[in-house]
Design a protein around this motif. Structure first.
Motif, PDB file in Angstrom:
ATOM      1  N   LYS A 129     -65.942 -50.801   0.295  1.00  0.00           N
ATOM      2  CA  LYS A 129     -64.077 -50.836   0.970  1.00  0.00           C
ATOM      3  C   LYS A 129     -64.258 -52.288   2.055  1.00  0.00           C
ATOM      4  O   LYS A 129     -63.528 -52.720   2.500  1.00  0.00           O
ATOM      5  CB  LYS A 129     -64.505 -49.881   0.915  1.00  0.00           C
ATOM      6  CG  LYS A 129     -62.360 -49.567   0.954  1.00  0.00           C
ATOM      7  CD  LYS A 129     -62.840 -47.878   1.359  1.00  0.00           C
ATOM      8  CE  LYS A 129     -61.617 -47.924   2.407  1.00  0.00           C
ATOM      9  NZ  LYS A 129     -61.257 -46.366   2.895  1.00  0.00           N
ATOM     10  N   ILE A 189     -61.165 -48.882  -6.939  1.00  0.00           N
ATOM     11  CA  ILE A 189     -59.876 -48.465  -6.532  1.00  0.00           C
ATOM     12  C   ILE A 189     -59.040 -48.984  -7.177  1.00  0.00           C
ATOM     13  O   ILE A 189     -57.674 -48.410  -6.923  1.00  0.00           O
ATOM     14  CB  ILE A 189     -60.567 -49.889  -5.506  1.00  0.00           C
ATOM     15  CG1 ILE A 189     -61.387 -49.761  -5.104  1.00  0.00           C
ATOM     16  CG2 ILE A 189     -59.410 -50.948  -5.189  1.00  0.00           C
ATOM     17  CD1 ILE A 189     -61.330 -49.177  -3.110  1.00  0.00           C
ATOM     18  N   THR A 195     -59.436 -44.404  -2.784  1.00  0.00           N
ATOM     19  CA  THR A 195     -60.310 -45.106  -1.549  1.00  0.00           C
ATOM     20  C   THR A 195     -60.832 -44.693  -0.189  1.00  0.00           C
ATOM     21  O   THR A 195     -61.335 -45.092   0.222  1.00  0.00           O
ATOM     22  CB  THR A 195     -59.205 -46.017  -1.130  1.00  0.00           C
ATOM     23  OG1 THR A 195     -57.899 -45.075  -0.465  1.00  0.00           O
ATOM     24  CG2 THR A 195     -58.089 -47.007  -2.049  1.00  0.00           C
TER      25      THR A 195
END
Length: 140
Positions: A70, A120, A125
């Motif tokens: 991420k 995602i 997240t």
């Protein structure tokens, strides 16, 4: 929703969220399409928070690996899990340079990247949430 509620069920595509307990197992809801299914003891189920990736020195929790992806992608999607083996391994070595190439197979890398992109796409997240909660309770 934390990684403790996200499941991978062997033989079933995608990821699932644990919805409810039953006498013989539990009900799992697909993250992709929302369909529910009964999961019994004969299913091979992995909870994402319990999965770790081998490195040369230790095992890194999957949540940390997903968090690294991420950060690299600024919260966006990673490369396609259908990329070539060489591309997947190069990408993964950027994310986790110390991963054990003898014990982490290309299929594992492909699955991790596929799971990351799936989470995602579906608005999930926060991969380190459960660790932050554990640290808070330890400090108190």
């Amino acid at each position: 929703m934390s990684l403790e509620k996200i499941l991978a069920i062997s033989g079933k595509p995608g990821l699932y969220e644990m919805a409810a307990q039953t006498r013989g197992g539990f009900i799992a809801k697909s993250i992709v399409d929302g369909k529910k299914m009964a999961v019994t003891m004969r299913h091979n189920v992995s909870i994402l928070s319990e999965i770790a990736v081998y490195t040369y020195s230790e095992e890194i929790p999957l949540g940390e690996v997903l968090e690294s992806i991420k950060e690299k992608e600024d919260g966006g999607e990673a490369i396609s899990h259908k990329s070539s083996k060489a591309q997947l391994e190069d990408y993964f070595s950027e994310i986790l340079p110390e991963y054990d190439v003898d014990r982490v197979y290309a299929s594992d890398i492909k699955k991790i990247i596929q799971w990351y992109n799936l989470l995602i796409k579906n608005g999930f997240t926060d991969f380190k949430k459960e660790e932050a909660e554990e640290n808070k309770s330890e400090e108190e």
